[in-house]
Motif scaffolding. Structure first.
Motif, PDB file in Angstrom:
ATOM      1  N   LYS A   1       0.844  -1.183   0.000  1.00  0.00           N
ATOM      2  CA  LYS A   1       0.000   0.000   0.000  1.00  0.00           C
ATOM      3  C   LYS A   1       0.883   1.237   0.000  1.00  0.00           C
ATOM      4  O   LYS A   1       2.091   1.170   0.285  1.00  0.00           O
ATOM      5  N   VAL A   2       0.286   2.370  -0.316  1.00  0.00           N
ATOM      6  CA  VAL A   2       1.006   3.636  -0.286  1.00  0.00           C
ATOM      7  C   VAL A   2       1.549   3.885   1.118  1.00  0.00           C
ATOM      8  O   VAL A   2       0.852   3.670   2.118  1.00  0.00           O
ATOM      9  N   GLY A   3       2.812   4.300   1.186  1.00  0.00           N
ATOM     10  CA  GLY A   3       3.463   4.574   2.464  1.00  0.00           C
ATOM     11  C   GLY A   3       4.334   3.439   2.957  1.00  0.00           C
ATOM     12  O   GLY A   3       5.151   3.633   3.869  1.00  0.00           O
ATOM     13  N   GLU A   4       4.188   2.255   2.357  1.00  0.00           N
ATOM     14  CA  GLU A   4       4.994   1.106   2.768  1.00  0.00           C
ATOM     15  C   GLU A   4       6.267   1.037   1.919  1.00  0.00           C
ATOM     16  O   GLU A   4       6.378   1.692   0.881  1.00  0.00           O
ATOM     17  N   ASP A   5       7.220   0.219   2.382  1.00  0.00           N
ATOM     18  CA  ASP A   5       8.519   0.114   1.709  1.00  0.00           C
ATOM     19  C   ASP A   5       8.621  -1.152   0.868  1.00  0.00           C
ATOM     20  O   ASP A   5       8.040  -2.190   1.208  1.00  0.00           O
ATOM     21  N   VAL A   6       9.367  -1.047  -0.226  1.00  0.00           N
ATOM     22  CA  VAL A   6       9.674  -2.195  -1.065  1.00  0.00           C
ATOM     23  C   VAL A   6      11.194  -2.257  -1.234  1.00  0.00           C
ATOM     24  O   VAL A   6      11.856  -1.219  -1.371  1.00  0.00           O
ATOM     25  N   LEU A   7      11.731  -3.455  -1.208  1.00  0.00           N
ATOM     26  CA  LEU A   7      13.169  -3.659  -1.360  1.00  0.00           C
ATOM     27  C   LEU A   7      13.487  -4.021  -2.799  1.00  0.00           C
ATOM     28  O   LEU A   7      12.915  -4.966  -3.352  1.00  0.00           O
ATOM     29  N   LEU A   8      14.385  -3.252  -3.391  1.00  0.00           N
ATOM     30  CA  LEU A   8      14.867  -3.517  -4.754  1.00  0.00           C
ATOM     31  C   LEU A   8      16.165  -4.314  -4.643  1.00  0.00           C
ATOM     32  O   LEU A   8      17.104  -3.891  -3.976  1.00  0.00           O
ATOM     33  N   LEU A   9      16.208  -5.463  -5.297  1.00  0.00           N
ATOM     34  CA  LEU A   9      17.421  -6.280  -5.375  1.00  0.00           C
ATOM     35  C   LEU A   9      17.784  -6.418  -6.849  1.00  0.00           C
ATOM     36  O   LEU A   9      16.950  -6.837  -7.657  1.00  0.00           O
ATOM     37  N   GLY A  10      19.009  -6.065  -7.194  1.00  0.00           N
ATOM     38  CA  GLY A  10      19.367  -6.125  -8.601  1.00  0.00           C
ATOM     39  C   GLY A  10      20.855  -6.105  -8.843  1.00  0.00           C
ATOM     40  O   GLY A  10      21.651  -6.391  -7.951  1.00  0.00           O
ATOM     41  N   ALA A  11      21.218  -5.769 -10.080  1.00  0.00           N
ATOM     42  CA  ALA A  11      22.622  -5.710 -10.483  1.00  0.00           C
ATOM     43  C   ALA A  11      22.914  -4.344 -11.080  1.00  0.00           C
ATOM     44  O   ALA A  11      22.054  -3.726 -11.713  1.00  0.00           O
TER      45      ALA A  11
ATOM     46  N   PHE B   1      26.245  -6.687  -7.195  1.00  0.00           N
ATOM     47  CA  PHE B   1      24.963  -6.706  -6.501  1.00  0.00           C
ATOM     48  C   PHE B   1      24.620  -5.313  -5.974  1.00  0.00           C
ATOM     49  O   PHE B   1      25.478  -4.565  -5.525  1.00  0.00           O
ATOM     50  N   THR B   2      23.350  -4.974  -6.024  1.00  0.00           N
ATOM     51  CA  THR B   2      22.890  -3.709  -5.467  1.00  0.00           C
ATOM     52  C   THR B   2      21.528  -3.885  -4.818  1.00  0.00           C
ATOM     53  O   THR B   2      20.769  -4.796  -5.172  1.00  0.00           O
ATOM     54  N   ALA B   3      21.242  -3.026  -3.865  1.00  0.00           N
ATOM     55  CA  ALA B   3      19.950  -3.078  -3.177  1.00  0.00           C
ATOM     56  C   ALA B   3      19.577  -1.679  -2.716  1.00  0.00           C
ATOM     57  O   ALA B   3      20.447  -0.836  -2.460  1.00  0.00           O
ATOM     58  N   ALA B   4      18.285  -1.427  -2.629  1.00  0.00           N
ATOM     59  CA  ALA B   4      17.807  -0.133  -2.139  1.00  0.00           C
ATOM     60  C   ALA B   4      16.390  -0.314  -1.606  1.00  0.00           C
ATOM     61  O   ALA B   4      15.615  -1.133  -2.121  1.00  0.00           O
ATOM     62  N   VAL B   5      16.073   0.447  -0.581  1.00  0.00           N
ATOM     63  CA  VAL B   5      14.717   0.454  -0.027  1.00  0.00           C
ATOM     64  C   VAL B   5      14.005   1.699  -0.544  1.00  0.00           C
ATOM     65  O   VAL B   5      14.498   2.822  -0.390  1.00  0.00           O
ATOM     66  N   LEU B   6      12.848   1.485  -1.159  1.00  0.00           N
ATOM     67  CA  LEU B   6      12.074   2.590  -1.707  1.00  0.00           C
ATOM     68  C   LEU B   6      10.705   2.652  -1.038  1.00  0.00           C
ATOM     69  O   LEU B   6      10.100   1.617  -0.744  1.00  0.00           O
ATOM     70  N   THR B   7      10.235   3.841  -0.818  1.00  0.00           N
ATOM     71  CA  THR B   7       8.902   4.045  -0.251  1.00  0.00           C
ATOM     72  C   THR B   7       7.887   4.155  -1.385  1.00  0.00           C
ATOM     73  O   THR B   7       8.091   4.911  -2.340  1.00  0.00           O
ATOM     74  N   VAL B   8       6.816   3.407  -1.285  1.00  0.00           N
ATOM     75  CA  VAL B   8       5.758   3.453  -2.293  1.00  0.00           C
ATOM     76  C   VAL B   8       4.940   4.727  -2.087  1.00  0.00           C
ATOM     77  O   VAL B   8       4.318   4.916  -1.037  1.00  0.00           O
ATOM     78  N   THR B   9       4.963   5.614  -3.083  1.00  0.00           N
ATOM     79  CA  THR B   9       4.205   6.870  -2.979  1.00  0.00           C
ATOM     80  C   THR B   9       2.913   6.831  -3.774  1.00  0.00           C
ATOM     81  O   THR B   9       2.027   7.668  -3.567  1.00  0.00           O
ATOM     82  N   GLY B  10       2.803   5.864  -4.692  1.00  0.00           N
ATOM     83  CA  GLY B  10       1.604   5.810  -5.499  1.00  0.00           C
ATOM     84  C   GLY B  10       1.399   4.442  -6.123  1.00  0.00           C
ATOM     85  O   GLY B  10       2.337   3.664  -6.280  1.00  0.00           O
ATOM     86  N   ILE B  11       0.138   4.150  -6.441  1.00  0.00           N
ATOM     87  CA  ILE B  11      -0.227   2.936  -7.175  1.00  0.00           C
ATOM     88  C   ILE B  11      -1.026   3.382  -8.387  1.00  0.00           C
ATOM     89  O   ILE B  11      -1.941   4.215  -8.275  1.00  0.00           O
ATOM     90  N   VAL B  12      -0.658   2.864  -9.542  1.00  0.00           N
ATOM     91  CA  VAL B  12      -1.193   3.385 -10.796  1.00  0.00           C
ATOM     92  C   VAL B  12      -1.811   2.271 -11.639  1.00  0.00           C
ATOM     93  O   VAL B  12      -1.339   1.138 -11.618  1.00  0.00           O
ATOM     94  N   ASN B  13      -2.854   2.602 -12.364  1.00  0.00           N
ATOM     95  CA  ASN B  13      -3.444   1.689 -13.346  1.00  0.00           C
ATOM     96  C   ASN B  13      -3.179   2.263 -14.725  1.00  0.00           C
ATOM     97  O   ASN B  13      -3.812   3.226 -15.146  1.00  0.00           O
ATOM     98  N   MET B  14      -2.212   1.661 -15.438  1.00  0.00           N
ATOM     99  CA  MET B  14      -1.811   2.160 -16.741  1.00  0.00           C
ATOM    100  C   MET B  14      -2.657   1.611 -17.882  1.00  0.00           C
ATOM    101  O   MET B  14      -2.473   1.971 -19.035  1.00  0.00           O
ATOM    102  N   GLY B  15      -3.560   0.689 -17.560  1.00  0.00           N
ATOM    103  CA  GLY B  15      -4.476   0.189 -18.581  1.00  0.00           C
ATOM    104  C   GLY B  15      -3.939  -0.948 -19.417  1.00  0.00           C
ATOM    105  O   GLY B  15      -4.590  -1.361 -20.374  1.00  0.00           O
TER     106      GLY B  15
END
Length: 204
Positions: free
Chosen positions: A133-143, A149-163
């Motif tokens: 939900k908006v306001g919660e955190d998501v962890l990005l794991l990638g390269a 290896f890289t990682a970052a914590v991002l805060t969800v500011t919005g949820i979108v319906n792109m159709g």
């Protein structure tokens, strides 16, 4: 003659609308590394547009160019609440997100990310899979660009319906915030260039 002129004008108008919708996302002209197209489906960061800051300044001064934006397309594992999903990230500027993806108009809740902030707007499908939900955190794991290896914590500011299914599984994030996370300082996977119309693209 009048009918032919009307028909030509009508077809040109329809084509302009169709191509306009397509080029909102892809640009009238796309600048990439010469090898990028061969690796694009693998979402590779190996082939990039370097010195992108200087390139953007030059491009924006060219006659007929109305604006130009850098983007980074990248693959990642998105992790939250014990759930993780492979997916794509689209790093872009907030202005690009608003103007060409119309994210604000398609928001189901929340707001667009702020440039430079570790924030994300999630496509509806991705948000549902991660139970976020908006306001919660998501962890990005990638390269990174250099395959470390890289990682970052991002805060969800919005949820979108792109159709559409593809973009509803995307995470839209800040270009400048992702550059250091992905070792993409002064680099982008692509630069999208826009003119007044798709029909003048060959002159850009």
């Amino acid at each position: 003659t009048g009918f032919l002129f009307f028909a030509f004008t009508y077809v040109q108008g329809v084509l302009g609308h169709v191509f306009g919708e397509i080029t909102k996302h892809s640009g009238h002209v796309r600048l990439t590394h010469t090898q990028y197209a061969k690796k694009e489906r693998m979402v590779s960061l190996a082939y990039t547009v370097t010195e992108v800051g200087a390139a953007l300044k030059k491009i924006r001064r060219l006659p007929g160019v109305t604006w130009a934006y850098p983007r980074i397309k990248f693959g990642a594992i998105w992790d939250a609440k014990g759930e993780n999903r492979p997916g794509l990230g689209m790093a872009l500027t907030a202005q690009d997100a608003a103007r060409n993806f119309e994210i604000e108009q398609n928001l189901l809740e929340g707001r667009v990310f702020i440039d430079g902030a570790l924030e994300a707007v999630l496509g509806r499908n991705l948000a549902e899979k991660l139970r976020l939900k908006v306001g919660e955190d998501v962890l990005l794991l990638g390269a990174t660009r250099y395959d470390s290896f890289t990682a970052a914590v991002l805060t969800v500011t919005g949820i979108v319906n792109m159709g559409n299914v593809v973009e509803n599984n995307l995470a839209f994030v800040s270009f400048s915030a992702m550059q250091p996370v992905l070792d993409m300082e002064d680099a982008a996977t692509e630069v999208l260039v826009y003119g007044r119309s798709i029909f003048g693209a060959e002159h850009l």
